[in-house]
Design a protein around this motif. Sequence first.
Motif, PDB file in Angstrom:
ATOM      1  N   ALA A 102       0.874  -1.177   0.000  1.00 47.87           N
ATOM      2  CA  ALA A 102       0.000   0.000   0.000  1.00 47.87           C
ATOM      3  C   ALA A 102       0.906   1.220   0.000  1.00 47.87           C
ATOM      4  O   ALA A 102       1.836   1.276   0.799  1.00 47.87           O
ATOM      5  CB  ALA A 102      -0.877  -0.009   1.237  1.00 47.87           C
ATOM      6  N   PRO A 103       0.778   2.230  -0.835  1.00 47.04           N
ATOM      7  CA  PRO A 103      -0.299   2.341  -1.806  1.00 47.04           C
ATOM      8  C   PRO A 103      -0.108   1.467  -3.056  1.00 47.04           C
ATOM      9  O   PRO A 103      -1.059   1.266  -3.804  1.00 47.04           O
ATOM     10  CB  PRO A 103      -0.234   3.828  -2.192  1.00 47.04           C
ATOM     11  CG  PRO A 103       1.193   4.208  -2.005  1.00 47.04           C
ATOM     12  CD  PRO A 103       1.688   3.400  -0.864  1.00 47.04           C
ATOM     13  N   GLY A 104       1.028   0.969  -3.309  1.00 41.19           N
ATOM     14  CA  GLY A 104       1.215   0.148  -4.504  1.00 41.19           C
ATOM     15  C   GLY A 104       1.772   0.943  -5.663  1.00 41.19           C
ATOM     16  O   GLY A 104       2.062   2.124  -5.496  1.00 41.19           O
ATOM     17  N   GLN A 132      -8.410 -13.236  -8.285  1.00 41.68           N
ATOM     18  CA  GLN A 132      -8.644 -12.747  -6.916  1.00 41.68           C
ATOM     19  C   GLN A 132      -9.068 -11.283  -6.923  1.00 41.68           C
ATOM     20  O   GLN A 132      -9.164 -10.658  -5.874  1.00 41.68           O
ATOM     21  CB  GLN A 132      -7.362 -12.901  -6.076  1.00 41.68           C
ATOM     22  CG  GLN A 132      -6.989 -14.351  -5.840  1.00 41.68           C
ATOM     23  CD  GLN A 132      -5.625 -14.502  -5.178  1.00 41.68           C
ATOM     24  OE1 GLN A 132      -4.834 -13.552  -5.132  1.00 41.68           O
ATOM     25  NE2 GLN A 132      -5.348 -15.687  -4.676  1.00 41.68           N
ATOM     26  N   GLY A 133      -9.226 -10.749  -8.109  1.00 44.27           N
ATOM     27  CA  GLY A 133      -9.701  -9.371  -8.217  1.00 44.27           C
ATOM     28  C   GLY A 133      -8.601  -8.328  -8.279  1.00 44.27           C
ATOM     29  O   GLY A 133      -8.861  -7.129  -8.215  1.00 44.27           O
ATOM     30  N   ARG A 134      -7.361  -8.779  -8.409  1.00 50.34           N
ATOM     31  CA  ARG A 134      -6.284  -7.784  -8.502  1.00 50.34           C
ATOM     32  C   ARG A 134      -6.125  -7.299  -9.934  1.00 50.34           C
ATOM     33  O   ARG A 134      -6.416  -8.017 -10.880  1.00 50.34           O
ATOM     34  CB  ARG A 134      -4.973  -8.378  -7.949  1.00 50.34           C
ATOM     35  CG  ARG A 134      -5.034  -8.441  -6.421  1.00 50.34           C
ATOM     36  CD  ARG A 134      -3.912  -9.232  -5.798  1.00 50.34           C
ATOM     37  NE  ARG A 134      -2.632  -8.547  -5.766  1.00 50.34           N
ATOM     38  CZ  ARG A 134      -1.638  -8.881  -4.925  1.00 50.34           C
ATOM     39  NH1 ARG A 134      -1.792  -9.859  -4.056  1.00 50.34           N
ATOM     40  NH2 ARG A 134      -0.497  -8.243  -4.956  1.00 50.34           N
ATOM     41  N   ARG A 135      -5.689  -6.044 -10.047  1.00 47.25           N
ATOM     42  CA  ARG A 135      -5.475  -5.456 -11.385  1.00 47.25           C
ATOM     43  C   ARG A 135      -4.007  -5.642 -11.752  1.00 47.25           C
ATOM     44  O   ARG A 135      -3.144  -4.907 -11.299  1.00 47.25           O
ATOM     45  CB  ARG A 135      -5.863  -3.978 -11.359  1.00 47.25           C
ATOM     46  CG  ARG A 135      -7.377  -3.756 -11.191  1.00 47.25           C
ATOM     47  CD  ARG A 135      -7.680  -2.309 -10.878  1.00 47.25           C
ATOM     48  NE  ARG A 135      -7.190  -1.403 -11.928  1.00 47.25           N
ATOM     49  CZ  ARG A 135      -7.918  -1.010 -12.959  1.00 47.25           C
ATOM     50  NH1 ARG A 135      -9.151  -1.433 -13.099  1.00 47.25           N
ATOM     51  NH2 ARG A 135      -7.418  -0.193 -13.858  1.00 47.25           N
ATOM     52  N   VAL A 136      -3.777  -6.652 -12.578  1.00 52.86           N
ATOM     53  CA  VAL A 136      -2.418  -7.095 -12.865  1.00 52.86           C
ATOM     54  C   VAL A 136      -1.908  -6.537 -14.192  1.00 52.86           C
ATOM     55  O   VAL A 136      -2.662  -6.411 -15.154  1.00 52.86           O
ATOM     56  CB  VAL A 136      -2.376  -8.648 -12.920  1.00 52.86           C
ATOM     57  CG1 VAL A 136      -0.967  -9.153 -13.172  1.00 52.86           C
ATOM     58  CG2 VAL A 136      -2.941  -9.254 -11.641  1.00 52.86           C
ATOM     59  N   ALA A 179       6.956  -0.145 -17.206  1.00 52.12           N
ATOM     60  CA  ALA A 179       5.812  -0.926 -16.722  1.00 52.12           C
ATOM     61  C   ALA A 179       5.237  -0.288 -15.451  1.00 52.12           C
ATOM     62  O   ALA A 179       4.023  -0.229 -15.274  1.00 52.12           O
ATOM     63  CB  ALA A 179       6.237  -2.372 -16.457  1.00 52.12           C
ATOM     64  N   LEU A 180       6.127   0.209 -14.590  1.00 52.88           N
ATOM     65  CA  LEU A 180       5.647   0.867 -13.364  1.00 52.88           C
ATOM     66  C   LEU A 180       4.906   2.154 -13.698  1.00 52.88           C
ATOM     67  O   LEU A 180       3.855   2.444 -13.118  1.00 52.88           O
ATOM     68  CB  LEU A 180       6.812   1.165 -12.411  1.00 52.88           C
ATOM     69  CG  LEU A 180       7.569  -0.035 -11.859  1.00 52.88           C
ATOM     70  CD1 LEU A 180       8.476   0.402 -10.708  1.00 52.88           C
ATOM     71  CD2 LEU A 180       6.613  -1.110 -11.363  1.00 52.88           C
ATOM     72  N   GLU A 181       5.458   2.911 -14.644  1.00 49.61           N
ATOM     73  CA  GLU A 181       4.780   4.147 -15.082  1.00 49.61           C
ATOM     74  C   GLU A 181       3.386   3.810 -15.606  1.00 49.61           C
ATOM     75  O   GLU A 181       2.398   4.470 -15.265  1.00 49.61           O
ATOM     76  CB  GLU A 181       5.584   4.837 -16.195  1.00 49.61           C
ATOM     77  CG  GLU A 181       6.905   5.437 -15.734  1.00 49.61           C
ATOM     78  CD  GLU A 181       6.716   6.607 -14.770  1.00 49.61           C
ATOM     79  OE1 GLU A 181       5.640   7.231 -14.777  1.00 49.61           O
ATOM     80  OE2 GLU A 181       7.646   6.884 -13.989  1.00 49.61           O
ATOM     81  N   ALA A 182       3.313   2.775 -16.439  1.00 45.10           N
ATOM     82  CA  ALA A 182       2.019   2.369 -17.016  1.00 45.10           C
ATOM     83  C   ALA A 182       1.060   1.932 -15.914  1.00 45.10           C
ATOM     84  O   ALA A 182      -0.126   2.280 -15.929  1.00 45.10           O
ATOM     85  CB  ALA A 182       2.229   1.237 -18.023  1.00 45.10           C
ATOM     86  N   ASP A 189      -2.673  -2.624  -9.701  1.00 42.66           N
ATOM     87  CA  ASP A 189      -2.140  -2.761  -8.338  1.00 42.66           C
ATOM     88  C   ASP A 189      -1.001  -3.772  -8.235  1.00 42.66           C
ATOM     89  O   ASP A 189      -0.340  -3.869  -7.198  1.00 42.66           O
ATOM     90  CB  ASP A 189      -3.259  -3.075  -7.334  1.00 42.66           C
ATOM     91  CG  ASP A 189      -4.033  -4.332  -7.697  1.00 42.66           C
ATOM     92  OD1 ASP A 189      -3.430  -5.272  -8.245  1.00 42.66           O
ATOM     93  OD2 ASP A 189      -5.251  -4.356  -7.430  1.00 42.66           O
ATOM     94  N   THR A 190      -0.763  -4.539  -9.306  1.00 39.99           N
ATOM     95  CA  THR A 190       0.290  -5.546  -9.235  1.00 39.99           C
ATOM     96  C   THR A 190       1.046  -5.619 -10.565  1.00 39.99           C
ATOM     97  O   THR A 190       0.426  -5.705 -11.627  1.00 39.99           O
ATOM     98  CB  THR A 190      -0.316  -6.944  -8.935  1.00 39.99           C
ATOM     99  OG1 THR A 190      -1.144  -6.836  -7.774  1.00 39.99           O
ATOM    100  CG2 THR A 190       0.772  -7.972  -8.688  1.00 39.99           C
TER     101      THR A 190
END
Length: 309
Positions: A102-104, A132-136, A179-182, A189-190
């Motif tokens: 968090a915050p991710g 599991q509902g994560r935004r990968v 990838a982190l910027e995107a 979130d992941t």
Amino acid sequence: MKRDRVTEQKKLGLWGRLKRLALTDVGAMVRGFSAADLETVERMLLEADFGVASTMDLMAMLEDGVRRGRWKTEADLRTALADRLAELLAPVGASAELAQAAPGPTVVLVMGVNGVGKTTSVAKLAHRLKGQGRRVLVAAADTWRAGAIAQLEVWAERIGVPCVSGASGGDPAAVAFDALEAALARGSDTVLIDTAGRLHTQEGLMDELRKVARVVGRRVPGAPHEVLLVLDGTVGQNAVQQGKLFAEAVPLTGLIVTKLDGTARGGAVVALRRELGVPIRFTGRGEGVEDLVPFDAREFAGHLLADEG
Ligand SMILES: Nc1nc2c(ncn2[C@@H]2O[C@H](COP(=O)(O)OP(=O)(O)OP(=O)(O)O)[C@@H](O)[C@H]2O)c(=O)[nH]1
Ligand SMILES: [Mg+2]
């Protein structure tokens, strides 16, 4: 005839082979294993890649139990072995599920030598976390092997997650950074970072991995939050050596042990847990996206003691 026996032995799991040993001499279970039987058991454990230290541990338990006449039935012995294996495999703290920063976004770096199943494991993880509902979001930071980027892109499309890639031959750390910027821009979130897998003896790869870890850490505090080393469970003691080298480059948070679809060589997992001192988080049991099993020491002990390999 001899050949058939060898094939049959290979198909039998560890328990199948132990049982066969106990039953070759009808009296063995009743009066306990003889010294020769114990030697055979020791050889079986070593052949199944348990490693010297874990084999010695299990043998000490077996010898003690035999001396005290602790086991009257096959089931007693199987339970005792499963219990000890589960203890040897018990995780060191962490659960199989991945950290959530968090915050991710949570950054997961996946590494390992060539062909162990990194890209497939990234795909399986992406599928699991999405479920599991994560935004990968996945990052194709293997810019080294021709075809590696396309391979991950195909998986990403099939699973339905975005994939960030760069130019073939480019800087993997730059791809990870992009990838982190995107991820930050689109609210992922992941981020799962797939990396190249040259031979671990090549210092270049280790430098590259260190740089990826450094660069993502500068963009997202605490990143990489998970550093997962992928090891091929069928290569036995080599996996232990590989693990040590990677761990020196970037400290690990866990292992994914792949290609354990059969039980025959799964003993390496026991050796890895002991020698590397980091938890096994998942095992790969096939080539499909669903074939990733969260690690559970009891379940895996049962898997190792399956009748057939
Ligand atoms: N049977 C089985 N095959 C697996 C498993 N995981 C991966 N594979 C297969 O192993 C092969 C290599 O997998 P990749 O994911 O491309 O391996 P990699 O580590 O990314 O390889 P490089 O990028 O070349 O270093 C593929 O044929 C996969 O389908 C597993 O758990 N079980
Ligand atoms: Mg790959």
